[in-house]
Design a protein around this motif. Structure first.
Motif, PDB file in Angstrom:
ATOM      1  N   GLY A   1       0.810  -1.214   0.000  1.00  0.00           N
ATOM      2  CA  GLY A   1       0.000   0.000   0.000  1.00  0.00           C
ATOM      3  C   GLY A   1       0.840   1.259   0.000  1.00  0.00           C
ATOM      4  O   GLY A   1       1.771   1.401  -0.777  1.00  0.00           O
ATOM      5  N   SER A   2       0.504   2.185   0.882  1.00  0.00           N
ATOM      6  CA  SER A   2       1.218   3.452   1.035  1.00  0.00           C
ATOM      7  C   SER A   2       1.232   4.220  -0.278  1.00  0.00           C
ATOM      8  O   SER A   2       0.200   4.378  -0.912  1.00  0.00           O
ATOM      9  CB  SER A   2       2.626   3.189   1.558  1.00  0.00           C
ATOM     10  OG  SER A   2       3.156   4.345   2.166  1.00  0.00           O
ATOM     11  N   SER A   3       2.403   4.700  -0.711  1.00  0.00           N
ATOM     12  CA  SER A   3       2.446   5.547  -1.906  1.00  0.00           C
ATOM     13  C   SER A   3       2.651   4.746  -3.183  1.00  0.00           C
ATOM     14  O   SER A   3       2.736   5.320  -4.271  1.00  0.00           O
ATOM     15  CB  SER A   3       3.578   6.575  -1.785  1.00  0.00           C
ATOM     16  OG  SER A   3       4.836   5.931  -1.826  1.00  0.00           O
ATOM     17  N   ILE A   4       2.725   3.414  -3.090  1.00  0.00           N
ATOM     18  CA  ILE A   4       2.989   2.609  -4.280  1.00  0.00           C
ATOM     19  C   ILE A   4       1.848   2.669  -5.300  1.00  0.00           C
ATOM     20  O   ILE A   4       2.106   2.723  -6.501  1.00  0.00           O
ATOM     21  CB  ILE A   4       3.306   1.147  -3.887  1.00  0.00           C
ATOM     22  CG1 ILE A   4       4.638   1.118  -3.123  1.00  0.00           C
ATOM     23  CG2 ILE A   4       3.385   0.248  -5.101  1.00  0.00           C
ATOM     24  CD1 ILE A   4       5.087  -0.246  -2.701  1.00  0.00           C
ATOM     25  N   PRO A   5       0.570   2.682  -4.890  1.00  0.00           N
ATOM     26  CA  PRO A   5      -0.484   2.832  -5.898  1.00  0.00           C
ATOM     27  C   PRO A   5      -0.314   4.091  -6.745  1.00  0.00           C
ATOM     28  O   PRO A   5      -0.554   4.079  -7.958  1.00  0.00           O
ATOM     29  CB  PRO A   5      -1.764   2.897  -5.048  1.00  0.00           C
ATOM     30  CG  PRO A   5      -1.432   2.102  -3.829  1.00  0.00           C
ATOM     31  CD  PRO A   5       0.016   2.409  -3.560  1.00  0.00           C
TER      32      PRO A   5
END
Length: 450
Positions: free
Chosen positions: A424-428
């Motif tokens: 998750g986090s900023s990867i999307p």
């Protein structure tokens, strides 16, 4: 141990793996070498090959081919203390064993891996060593570097006042000492004939190799012509193109047995450090030459000093890559993640906002795919376009061909999709940018070549 029965069982397992994953058998890999490819059926029928694999007297007479070396160059963009951008080229000396030799090395590697798993199971190091092992996530699949990174991210987010160390072993495979390696391998020999193991380890230690570029210059780029022994003798063997490892340390990176030999070499270190870190209720993970440690801040200096002393001692005689080592202070109350690398390796102070681990950048709030991985993806896409245009004689990439190519390459986003799903986090957000820019690259290729 009946090696012939073990060899048949190993072939049965390889056949099951081949049917399930559709991967080529170790003797039929795509690279060219000085011998012809060998399939599973041929392994079962060839009495000569079976004797070379299992009979120590025949194995002793077996002439291992030189490895073919092909260096992999990776560009890395780094910033120095003054924040000036510099390009550093990392060279990996990858070596490929001949098809017959790969079968021999892979078979003995499988035997050593079984013994290694039996011995390490039940020790503190069982969960710490994550490289070159099959660690199940569930009954359907094993863990990947995405899962390992996500595990670490969860730990550091809930850590108390701690120090996170990311330590690199300098030229790990190239500095493994032969005497210490031999002693370590004998400890894991168990039911494996020691004479057979000694011959295999000797070949991997005193290895010979020839550069792929030299082979292509002498024998041409057609790999089918490389298997002619007369041409090999005249153009390769008798022309001083074969290099030999004359040092008393170093094993080839890329051979089928090198990964388990590397883990065996550091077994005592892993057990010692896992027990040491467990006393402080910390975290220890090692993936090949990358070591990650999370310890209470009050014990950080003491633990780091012990690690350096241990790994650089006589038993292992390795060196810490201080230019890649990082240290971060985690303040639980203020939830800050501070780079304190200069406290331990002042010359290589980085002042970074995130720690780098297994292809990801992470801190207390965020985890993202390393920029180098994203850049590598873009370079691959650019290379695909160039190859496509060259193949079509520099004609335009039609709309239909472009769509077809995109559908065939749907798996190219798999790493980013899986990373976004698991961490998750900023990867999307990263994934959306990567997909948008990749589509733009293909669109520009269509319009720029009418």
């Amino acid at each position: 141990m009946d090696l012939f029965k073990e060899f048949d069982s190993w072939l049965d397992e390889q056949e099951r793996v081949q049917r399930k994953s559709k991967k080529h058998f170790i003797g039929c890999r795509g690279y060219g070498h000085f011998d012809s490819k060998i399939g599973i059926k041929r392994c079962r029928k060839s009495k000569k090959l079976r004797q070379e694999v299992c009979n120590s007297l025949v194995l002793k007479r077996h002439k291992f081919w030189p490895f073919i070396r092909q260096d992999q160059k990776t560009r890395r963009y780094i910033r120095d203390i003054e924040k000036k951008l510099k390009i550093r080229v990392k060279i990996r000396k990858i070596m490929y064993a001949s098809h017959a030799d790969a079968i021999i090395l892979s078979f003995y590697a499988s035997l050593l891996k079984k013994n290694y798993e039996e011995i390490i199971n039940g020790t503190r190091a069982y969960e710490s060593v994550i490289g070159y092992r099959r660690i199940p996530l569930n009954k359907y699949r094993n863990k990947s570097n995405i899962d390992f990174s996500n595990d670490v991210f969860k730990v550091i987010r809930t850590a108390n006042d701690s120090v996170l160390f990311c330590i690199d072993i300098k030229d790990f495979f190239g500095n493994i000492e032969h005497r210490n390696l031999h002693n370590s391998v004998m400890y894991f020999s168990k039911n494996i004939p020691k004479e057979n193991l000694r011959l295999v380890v000797k070949n991997v230690s005193n290895y010979r190799y020839v550069f792929r570029d030299d082979v292509e210059k002498r024998l041409g780029k057609d790999a089918q012509k490389w298997i002619d022994p007369r041409r090999y003798n005249d153009l390769i063997r008798d022309t001083n193109l074969i290099h030999k490892n004359k040092r008393k340390k170093g094993i080839p990176q890329g051979s089928p047995i090198s990964d388990i030999l590397a883990n065996i070499y550091l077994y005592d270190f892993d057990v010692w450090l896992a027990e040491e870190i467990d006393r402080y209720r910390g975290t220890y993970r090692r993936y090949s030459d990358d070591i990650l440690i999370l310890v209470p801040a009050s014990e950080a200096e003491d633990v780091y000093g012990k690690i350096c002393k241990k790994i650089e001692g006589k038993k292992f005689n390795l060196k810490i890559g201080k230019d890649k080592t990082e240290a971060f202070y985690i303040d639980a109350q203020s939830r800050t993640f501070e780079d304190i690398t200069k406290k331990y390796v002042a010359k290589y102070s980085k002042n970074k906002a995130s720690a780098q681990y297994l292809g990801f950048n992470m801190n207390l709030k965020n985890v993202s795919v390393r920029p180098g991985t994203v850049a590598k993806h873009y370079r691959k896409e650019t290379q695909k376009i160039k190859a496509k245009l060259k193949k079509e004689n520099k004609k335009a990439v039609s709309k239909q061909a472009s769509i077809k190519k995109q559908s065939k390459s749907s798996k190219k986003y798999g790493y980013f999709k899986l990373s976004a799903k698991r961490t998750g986090s900023s990867i999307p957000k990263q994934f959306r940018k990567v997909r948008k820019r990749t589509q733009k690259i293909w669109a520009e290729a269509k319009t720029s070549n009418p």
